[in-house]
Write an enzyme that holds these catalytic residues in place. Sequence first.
Site, PDB file in Angstrom:
ATOM      1  N   ALA A 228       0.841  -1.211   0.000  1.00 20.60           N
ATOM      2  CA  ALA A 228       0.000   0.000   0.000  1.00 20.60           C
ATOM      3  C   ALA A 228       0.869   1.252   0.000  1.00 20.60           C
ATOM      4  N   GLY A 229       1.804   1.292  -0.962  1.00 20.98           N
ATOM      5  CA  GLY A 229       2.543   2.534  -1.214  1.00 20.98           C
ATOM      6  C   GLY A 229       1.776   3.327  -2.255  1.00 20.98           C
ATOM      7  N   TYR A 230       2.500   4.146  -3.026  1.00 17.45           N
ATOM      8  CA  TYR A 230       1.844   4.956  -4.056  1.00 17.45           C
ATOM      9  C   TYR A 230       1.122   4.076  -5.071  1.00 17.45           C
TER      10      TYR A 230
ATOM     11  N   ASN B 291      -1.052  -5.135   3.231  1.00 17.45           N
ATOM     12  CA  ASN B 291       0.109  -4.280   3.562  1.00 17.45           C
ATOM     13  C   ASN B 291       0.604  -4.617   4.960  1.00 17.45           C
TER      14      ASN B 291
ATOM     15  N   VAL C 247       3.801  -9.943   3.418  1.00 19.74           N
ATOM     16  CA  VAL C 247       3.920 -10.915   2.326  1.00 19.74           C
ATOM     17  C   VAL C 247       5.244 -11.650   2.471  1.00 19.74           C
TER      18      VAL C 247
ATOM     19  N   GLU D 246      17.703  16.220  -0.788  1.00 17.78           N
ATOM     20  CA  GLU D 246      16.504  16.651  -0.040  1.00 17.78           C
ATOM     21  C   GLU D 246      16.712  16.462   1.469  1.00 17.78           C
TER      22      GLU D 246
ATOM     23  N   ALA E 161       7.661   8.116  -7.482  1.00 14.85           N
ATOM     24  CA  ALA E 161       6.266   8.069  -7.034  1.00 14.85           C
ATOM     25  C   ALA E 161       5.342   8.536  -8.157  1.00 14.85           C
ATOM     26  N   GLN E 162       5.812   9.557  -8.876  1.00 13.13           N
ATOM     27  CA  GLN E 162       5.015  10.108  -9.981  1.00 13.13           C
ATOM     28  C   GLN E 162       4.663   9.009 -10.985  1.00 13.13           C
TER      29      GLN E 162
ATOM     30  N   LYS F  66       6.554  22.480  -4.822  1.00 12.14           N
ATOM     31  CA  LYS F  66       6.732  21.163  -4.197  1.00 12.14           C
ATOM     32  C   LYS F  66       5.529  20.829  -3.304  1.00 12.14           C
TER      33      LYS F  66
HETATM   34  P1  FAD Z   1       6.570   2.126  -1.831  1.00 13.46           P
HETATM   35  O1  FAD Z   1       6.229   3.541  -1.667  1.00 13.46           O
HETATM   36  O2  FAD Z   1       7.915   1.637  -1.413  1.00 13.46           O
HETATM   37  O3  FAD Z   1       5.425   1.251  -1.148  1.00 13.46           O
HETATM   38  C1  FAD Z   1       5.536  -0.126  -0.982  1.00 13.46           C
HETATM   39  C2  FAD Z   1       4.573  -0.561   0.107  1.00 13.46           C
HETATM   40  O4  FAD Z   1       4.665  -1.990   0.261  1.00 13.46           O
HETATM   41  C3  FAD Z   1       4.885   0.033   1.474  1.00 13.46           C
HETATM   42  O5  FAD Z   1       3.711   0.473   2.083  1.00 13.46           O
HETATM   43  C4  FAD Z   1       5.503  -1.126   2.247  1.00 13.46           C
HETATM   44  O6  FAD Z   1       5.262  -1.056   3.638  1.00 13.46           O
HETATM   45  C5  FAD Z   1       4.767  -2.316   1.632  1.00 13.46           C
HETATM   46  N1  FAD Z   1       5.509  -3.567   1.755  1.00 13.46           N
HETATM   47  C6  FAD Z   1       6.816  -3.778   1.464  1.00 13.46           C
HETATM   48  N2  FAD Z   1       7.144  -5.058   1.698  1.00 13.46           N
HETATM   49  C7  FAD Z   1       6.025  -5.668   2.149  1.00 13.46           C
HETATM   50  C8  FAD Z   1       5.722  -7.005   2.549  1.00 13.46           C
HETATM   51  N3  FAD Z   1       6.653  -7.972   2.526  1.00 13.46           N
HETATM   52  N4  FAD Z   1       4.462  -7.280   2.958  1.00 13.46           N
HETATM   53  C9  FAD Z   1       3.502  -6.314   2.980  1.00 13.46           C
HETATM   54  N5  FAD Z   1       3.735  -5.047   2.605  1.00 13.46           N
HETATM   55  C10 FAD Z   1       4.972  -4.728   2.195  1.00 13.46           C
HETATM   56  N6  FAD Z   1       9.513  10.145  -6.078  1.00 13.46           N
HETATM   57  C11 FAD Z   1       8.878  11.179  -6.675  1.00 13.46           C
HETATM   58  O7  FAD Z   1       8.249  10.996  -7.743  1.00 13.46           O
HETATM   59  N7  FAD Z   1       8.880  12.428  -6.124  1.00 13.46           N
HETATM   60  C12 FAD Z   1       9.518  12.703  -4.957  1.00 13.46           C
HETATM   61  O8  FAD Z   1       9.506  13.846  -4.477  1.00 13.46           O
HETATM   62  C13 FAD Z   1      10.209  11.636  -4.302  1.00 13.46           C
HETATM   63  N8  FAD Z   1      10.822  11.850  -3.128  1.00 13.46           N
HETATM   64  C14 FAD Z   1      11.462  10.815  -2.488  1.00 13.46           C
HETATM   65  C15 FAD Z   1      12.089  11.073  -1.280  1.00 13.46           C
HETATM   66  C16 FAD Z   1      12.753  10.045  -0.620  1.00 13.46           C
HETATM   67  C17 FAD Z   1      13.432  10.337   0.688  1.00 13.46           C
HETATM   68  C18 FAD Z   1      12.779   8.739  -1.188  1.00 13.46           C
HETATM   69  C19 FAD Z   1      13.489   7.627  -0.469  1.00 13.46           C
HETATM   70  C20 FAD Z   1      12.157   8.485  -2.392  1.00 13.46           C
HETATM   71  C21 FAD Z   1      11.482   9.520  -3.061  1.00 13.46           C
HETATM   72  N9  FAD Z   1      10.827   9.302  -4.280  1.00 13.46           N
HETATM   73  C22 FAD Z   1      10.184  10.342  -4.912  1.00 13.46           C
HETATM   74  C23 FAD Z   1      10.745   7.959  -4.865  1.00 13.46           C
HETATM   75  C24 FAD Z   1       9.398   7.340  -4.423  1.00 13.46           C
HETATM   76  O9  FAD Z   1       9.278   7.411  -3.026  1.00 13.46           O
HETATM   77  C25 FAD Z   1       9.232   5.896  -4.871  1.00 13.46           C
HETATM   78  O10 FAD Z   1       9.407   5.835  -6.261  1.00 13.46           O
HETATM   79  C26 FAD Z   1       7.829   5.405  -4.486  1.00 13.46           C
HETATM   80  O11 FAD Z   1       7.737   5.308  -3.085  1.00 13.46           O
HETATM   81  C27 FAD Z   1       7.489   4.062  -5.131  1.00 13.46           C
HETATM   82  O12 FAD Z   1       6.179   3.734  -4.789  1.00 13.46           O
HETATM   83  P2  FAD Z   1       5.732   2.204  -4.616  1.00 13.46           P
HETATM   84  O13 FAD Z   1       4.276   2.203  -4.370  1.00 13.46           O
HETATM   85  O14 FAD Z   1       6.268   1.405  -5.733  1.00 13.46           O
HETATM   86  O15 FAD Z   1       6.520   1.688  -3.354  1.00 13.46           O
HETATM   87  P1  NAD Z   2      19.885   7.689  -6.776  1.00 15.44           P
HETATM   88  O1  NAD Z   2      20.337   6.364  -7.268  1.00 15.44           O
HETATM   89  O2  NAD Z   2      19.174   8.569  -7.712  1.00 15.44           O
HETATM   90  O3  NAD Z   2      21.151   8.512  -6.233  1.00 15.44           O
HETATM   91  C1  NAD Z   2      22.184   7.872  -5.513  1.00 15.44           C
HETATM   92  C2  NAD Z   2      23.435   8.742  -5.526  1.00 15.44           C
HETATM   93  O4  NAD Z   2      24.423   8.071  -4.723  1.00 15.44           O
HETATM   94  C3  NAD Z   2      24.035   8.907  -6.921  1.00 15.44           C
HETATM   95  O5  NAD Z   2      24.320  10.269  -7.114  1.00 15.44           O
HETATM   96  C4  NAD Z   2      25.291   8.039  -6.883  1.00 15.44           C
HETATM   97  O6  NAD Z   2      26.336   8.548  -7.704  1.00 15.44           O
HETATM   98  C5  NAD Z   2      25.668   8.093  -5.410  1.00 15.44           C
HETATM   99  N1  NAD Z   2      26.452   6.936  -4.953  1.00 15.44           N
HETATM  100  C6  NAD Z   2      26.197   5.623  -5.188  1.00 15.44           C
HETATM  101  N2  NAD Z   2      27.142   4.845  -4.594  1.00 15.44           N
HETATM  102  C7  NAD Z   2      27.997   5.695  -3.952  1.00 15.44           C
HETATM  103  C8  NAD Z   2      29.145   5.489  -3.146  1.00 15.44           C
HETATM  104  N3  NAD Z   2      29.613   4.272  -2.862  1.00 15.44           N
HETATM  105  N4  NAD Z   2      29.750   6.563  -2.631  1.00 15.44           N
HETATM  106  C9  NAD Z   2      29.275   7.820  -2.888  1.00 15.44           C
HETATM  107  N5  NAD Z   2      28.209   8.071  -3.653  1.00 15.44           N
HETATM  108  C10 NAD Z   2      27.555   7.023  -4.166  1.00 15.44           C
HETATM  109  O7  NAD Z   2      19.030   7.381  -5.461  1.00 15.44           O
HETATM  110  P2  NAD Z   2      17.961   8.321  -4.699  1.00 15.44           P
HETATM  111  O8  NAD Z   2      18.454   9.711  -4.586  1.00 15.44           O
HETATM  112  O9  NAD Z   2      17.614   7.582  -3.458  1.00 15.44           O
HETATM  113  O10 NAD Z   2      16.694   8.306  -5.672  1.00 15.44           O
HETATM  114  C11 NAD Z   2      15.967   7.095  -5.916  1.00 15.44           C
HETATM  115  C12 NAD Z   2      14.808   7.369  -6.853  1.00 15.44           C
HETATM  116  O11 NAD Z   2      13.855   8.200  -6.186  1.00 15.44           O
HETATM  117  C13 NAD Z   2      15.216   8.120  -8.122  1.00 15.44           C
HETATM  118  O12 NAD Z   2      14.472   7.645  -9.209  1.00 15.44           O
HETATM  119  C14 NAD Z   2      14.826   9.542  -7.838  1.00 15.44           C
HETATM  120  O13 NAD Z   2      14.475  10.251  -9.017  1.00 15.44           O
HETATM  121  C15 NAD Z   2      13.619   9.366  -6.927  1.00 15.44           C
HETATM  122  N6  NAD Z   2      13.510  10.531  -6.034  1.00 15.44           N
HETATM  123  C16 NAD Z   2      12.838  11.616  -6.515  1.00 15.44           C
HETATM  124  C17 NAD Z   2      12.768  12.746  -5.714  1.00 15.44           C
HETATM  125  C18 NAD Z   2      12.029  13.966  -6.246  1.00 15.44           C
HETATM  126  O14 NAD Z   2      11.442  13.877  -7.323  1.00 15.44           O
HETATM  127  N7  NAD Z   2      12.032  15.078  -5.530  1.00 15.44           N
HETATM  128  C19 NAD Z   2      13.355  12.767  -4.439  1.00 15.44           C
HETATM  129  C20 NAD Z   2      14.023  11.639  -3.992  1.00 15.44           C
HETATM  130  C21 NAD Z   2      14.103  10.519  -4.805  1.00 15.44           C
END
Ligand code: FAD
Ligand code: NAD
Length: 405
Positions: A11-13, A37, A81, A170, A319-320, A379
């Site tokens: 139950a993520g995005y 979930n 799961v 971020e 997430a988008q 944002k």
């Molecule tokens: P998730 O969000 O990971 O959801 C998965 C769900 O499955 C969770 O609720 C989890 O609890 C559940 N789950 C996992 N394993 C099990 C299991 N075994 N049994 C039952 N349930 C389980 N993307 C953007 O587009 N814009 C952003 O601004 C952005 N910001 C981010 C900031 C951070 C700090 C991070 C880490 C990522 C960001 N991302 C962003 C990336 C984005 O968060 C992911 O792409 C997104 O969460 C993927 O959605 P999902 O539904 O696939 O998975």
């Molecule tokens: P990422 O893979 O995009 O970035 C990881 C960074 O770590 C890279 O710059 C890489 O060069 C560096 N790195 C890897 N191994 C290293 C090492 N051993 N030592 C030093 N640096 C190292 O991962 P992320 O930032 O967690 O993003 C994951 C996904 O989530 C991406 O698709 C991103 O677009 C998305 N995301 C989006 C947003 C947003 O839209 N605002 C915010 C957060 C994440």
Amino acid sequence: MSKPKIVILGAGYGGMMTAVRLEKELKAEDADITLVNKHNYHYQTTWLHEAAAGTIHHDRTRMLIKNVINTKRVKFVQDTVGSIDRENKKVALKNGEIEYDYLIVALGFESNTFGIKGLAENAFAIRSVNTARKIREHIEYKFASYNNDPDAKDSDLTIVVGGAGLSGIEFLGELVDRIPDLCKEYDIDPNKVKIVDVEGMPFVLPPFDRELAKYAQNYLESKGVTFKLSTFIKEATPEGVKVQKKDSEELEEIQAGTVVWTGGVKANHIPADSGFETNRGKIQVTEDLRYPEDDHIFAVGDVAVVFPKDAERPYPPTAQIAIQEAENLAKNIKHILHGEKTEAFVYKPKGTVASLGEKQAIGVVFDHKLTGKPAAAMKKVIDDRYLLMLGGVPLVLKKGKLNLL
Ligand code: FAD
Ligand code: NAD
């Protein structure tokens, strides 16, 4: 005739949006829908860097699933799961099993430590409400201990962030907002606090617009962050990290009280462990998000990988994209149940905005570059738009960010 059973895992995005859209697309007599979930709440991963730094409370990022889905239409099962048995169309859960006719895998991502020594044991990852809460508590404990513990060292106040991708940048933005408050609260000289980001590439935000990446770097440096670029984390220890500059043989040690790894993500391990054919651990789905080997299984979000038509690189894990995939999949499930043709998933990029704390951000929205306050406002609009899509105006009023403007 019994109704087809649709089971959504995660139950993520991806999972939440699929459930909410299926509620709308299908009539009650079309199918039984179940959402599984591990927690009874949905959290917004995209806000977790804020919860991890402590700039917002983690409860702002989460909501009870039963308050968002219509539980008369979608049955919610709180369970973990374990594995997927495709042959018998069953999913093994920690506390039982569940049968499906159609399965939607939306289990999301895991932190990828790339096998770097000591990282899993000695560094934190921003992955869930639980990990974010632990990071916040850990940093606060280090600050609270500094003037109390006779063995406290200045390096206890050093925070190393591994990676300067969007997550790392971020998180740094939130840290520079939070540290002055922590220093005030625990009577600590701000000059003693060090925030160091280690990034393997020669610049921050490798896949991003260079001008905006430089803006982010300059802003964070002006707030005291040190970037070690072209430098790789090679090992994490209980004392900090060992890093190596590109083209150098030498390892440098950075002592730190906190190490947060934002160096990359990978797919949830369950599909690969359950015998799915995967591409780097992800379920590679067809253009209608179907697992090619089984017409009854679909995957969305970070656990899946989709290649745009004729492209060499897949869509990134965001997430988008997870949200748009879920919208497409819900429509396709309806088509399938009604014997109609499915529609190919086509991603419609709206842009990317990265926050740099509460009042700063960078982004590209519909090809327009934004920085500073307008980007920060955008944002919040993006964050609230998701809440609107998920739960309408009541959810925005309850959990939204725009009232903070
Ligand atoms: P998730 O969000 O990971 O959801 C998965 C769900 O499955 C969770 O609720 C989890 O609890 C559940 N789950 C996992 N394993 C099990 C299991 N075994 N049994 C039952 N349930 C389980 N993307 C953007 O587009 N814009 C952003 O601004 C952005 N910001 C981010 C900031 C951070 C700090 C991070 C880490 C990522 C960001 N991302 C962003 C990336 C984005 O968060 C992911 O792409 C997104 O969460 C993927 O959605 P999902 O539904 O696939 O998975
Ligand atoms: P990422 O893979 O995009 O970035 C990881 C960074 O770590 C890279 O710059 C890489 O060069 C560096 N790195 C890897 N191994 C290293 C090492 N051993 N030592 C030093 N640096 C190292 O991962 P992320 O930032 O967690 O993003 C994951 C996904 O989530 C991406 O698709 C991103 O677009 C998305 N995301 C989006 C947003 C947003 O839209 N605002 C915010 C957060 C994440």
